[in-house]
Design a protein around this motif. Structure first.
Motif, PDB file in Angstrom:
ATOM      1  N   ASP A   1      -7.017  -1.841   4.005  1.00 17.22           N
ATOM      2  CA  ASP A   1      -7.879  -0.695   4.289  1.00 17.22           C
ATOM      3  C   ASP A   1      -7.312   0.166   5.413  1.00 17.22           C
ATOM      4  O   ASP A   1      -7.263   1.390   5.311  1.00 17.22           O
ATOM      5  N   VAL A   2      -6.842  -0.468   6.467  1.00 17.85           N
ATOM      6  CA  VAL A   2      -6.249   0.264   7.597  1.00 17.85           C
ATOM      7  C   VAL A   2      -5.004   1.021   7.128  1.00 17.85           C
ATOM      8  O   VAL A   2      -4.809   2.188   7.485  1.00 17.85           O
ATOM      9  N   GLN A   3      -4.165   0.373   6.327  1.00 19.47           N
ATOM     10  CA  GLN A   3      -2.935   1.010   5.843  1.00 19.47           C
ATOM     11  C   GLN A   3      -3.228   2.245   4.999  1.00 19.47           C
ATOM     12  O   GLN A   3      -2.605   3.283   5.183  1.00 19.47           O
ATOM     13  N   ARG A   4      -4.162   2.136   4.068  1.00 21.89           N
ATOM     14  CA  ARG A   4      -4.428   3.291   3.205  1.00 21.89           C
ATOM     15  C   ARG A   4      -4.966   4.459   4.017  1.00 21.89           C
ATOM     16  O   ARG A   4      -4.643   5.605   3.758  1.00 21.89           O
ATOM     17  N   ARG A   5      -5.777   4.171   5.013  1.00 19.45           N
ATOM     18  CA  ARG A   5      -6.301   5.252   5.866  1.00 19.45           C
ATOM     19  C   ARG A   5      -5.197   5.845   6.734  1.00 19.45           C
ATOM     20  O   ARG A   5      -5.107   7.055   6.903  1.00 19.45           O
ATOM     21  N   ALA A   6      -4.328   4.985   7.275  1.00 20.65           N
ATOM     22  CA  ALA A   6      -3.212   5.455   8.104  1.00 20.65           C
ATOM     23  C   ALA A   6      -2.253   6.316   7.296  1.00 20.65           C
ATOM     24  O   ALA A   6      -1.631   7.239   7.828  1.00 20.65           O
ATOM     25  N   LEU A   7      -2.143   6.027   5.998  1.00 23.90           N
ATOM     26  CA  LEU A   7      -1.262   6.798   5.121  1.00 23.90           C
ATOM     27  C   LEU A   7      -1.945   8.050   4.576  1.00 23.90           C
ATOM     28  O   LEU A   7      -1.349   8.793   3.801  1.00 23.90           O
ATOM     29  N   GLY A   8      -3.176   8.269   4.995  1.00 29.00           N
ATOM     30  CA  GLY A   8      -3.882   9.486   4.607  1.00 29.00           C
ATOM     31  C   GLY A   8      -4.481   9.460   3.209  1.00 29.00           C
ATOM     32  O   GLY A   8      -4.787  10.516   2.655  1.00 29.00           O
TER      33      GLY A   8
ATOM     34  N   MET B   1       0.828  -1.181   0.000  1.00 28.59           N
ATOM     35  CA  MET B   1       0.000   0.000   0.000  1.00 28.59           C
ATOM     36  C   MET B   1       0.882   1.258   0.000  1.00 28.59           C
ATOM     37  O   MET B   1       0.521   2.246  -0.613  1.00 28.59           O
ATOM     38  N   HIS B   2       2.026   1.182   0.650  1.00 18.14           N
ATOM     39  CA  HIS B   2       2.928   2.335   0.666  1.00 18.14           C
ATOM     40  C   HIS B   2       3.314   2.764  -0.749  1.00 18.14           C
ATOM     41  O   HIS B   2       3.326   3.946  -1.062  1.00 18.14           O
ATOM     42  N   ASP B   3       3.647   1.788  -1.586  1.00 18.30           N
ATOM     43  CA  ASP B   3       4.038   2.115  -2.961  1.00 18.30           C
ATOM     44  C   ASP B   3       2.880   2.737  -3.729  1.00 18.30           C
ATOM     45  O   ASP B   3       3.061   3.699  -4.473  1.00 18.30           O
ATOM     46  N   THR B   4       1.691   2.197  -3.565  1.00 18.33           N
ATOM     47  CA  THR B   4       0.519   2.747  -4.248  1.00 18.33           C
ATOM     48  C   THR B   4       0.313   4.196  -3.861  1.00 18.33           C
ATOM     49  O   THR B   4       0.096   5.058  -4.718  1.00 18.33           O
ATOM     50  N   VAL B   5       0.389   4.495  -2.584  1.00 15.62           N
ATOM     51  CA  VAL B   5       0.222   5.875  -2.127  1.00 15.62           C
ATOM     52  C   VAL B   5       1.323   6.756  -2.701  1.00 15.62           C
ATOM     53  O   VAL B   5       1.057   7.861  -3.179  1.00 15.62           O
TER      54      VAL B   5
ATOM     55  N   PHE C   1       3.074   6.374  -5.500  1.00 12.74           N
ATOM     56  CA  PHE C   1       2.822   6.603  -6.923  1.00 12.74           C
ATOM     57  C   PHE C   1       1.658   7.564  -7.129  1.00 12.74           C
ATOM     58  O   PHE C   1       1.712   8.445  -7.999  1.00 12.74           O
ATOM     59  N   GLU C   2       0.609   7.419  -6.364  1.00 17.95           N
ATOM     60  CA  GLU C   2      -0.544   8.319  -6.489  1.00 17.95           C
ATOM     61  C   GLU C   2      -0.147   9.759  -6.179  1.00 17.95           C
ATOM     62  O   GLU C   2      -0.573  10.685  -6.864  1.00 17.95           O
ATOM     63  N   ILE C   3       0.676   9.965  -5.171  1.00 15.43           N
ATOM     64  CA  ILE C   3       1.146  11.313  -4.839  1.00 15.43           C
ATOM     65  C   ILE C   3       1.940  11.895  -6.000  1.00 15.43           C
ATOM     66  O   ILE C   3       1.895  13.094  -6.262  1.00 15.43           O
ATOM     67  N   GLN C   4       2.643  11.027  -6.734  1.00 11.42           N
ATOM     68  CA  GLN C   4       3.419  11.469  -7.901  1.00 11.42           C
ATOM     69  C   GLN C   4       2.530  11.700  -9.129  1.00 11.42           C
ATOM     70  O   GLN C   4       3.012  12.103 -10.186  1.00 11.42           O
TER      71      GLN C   4
END
Length: 73
Positions: A27-34, A1-5, A7-10
């Motif tokens: 789901d928890v990870q994506r929410r924790a990553l904002g 999920m970290h990589d997805t976030v 890339f999306e920020i980029q």
């Protein structure tokens, strides 16, 4: 999920792929990553012991969902 976030920020559309066992964790990870709308697709569990042929089937079955996740945002 970290990589997805990341890339999306980029500005690069991205989708995580995880075993169905990790639905809640993703789901928890994506929410924790904002990034509550970070996309992910689940494939049937388990993966670790799957043969190459079994993994090919899982990938083929998930392909439409992955493409949809990338273009339907």
């Amino acid at each position: 999920m970290h990589d997805t976030v990341w890339f999306e920020i980029q500005g690069l559309p991205s989708v995580s792929i995880a075993s169905s066992e990790f639905d809640q964790a993703a789901d928890v990870q994506r929410r924790a990553l904002g990034m509550n709308d970070a996309r992910y697709v689940l494939v049937p569990h388990p993966i670790q012991d799957a043969t190459d042929d079994e993994m090919r089937v899982k990938a083929q079955e998930a392909a439409d969902a992955i493409i949809a996740a990338l273009v339907d945002k």
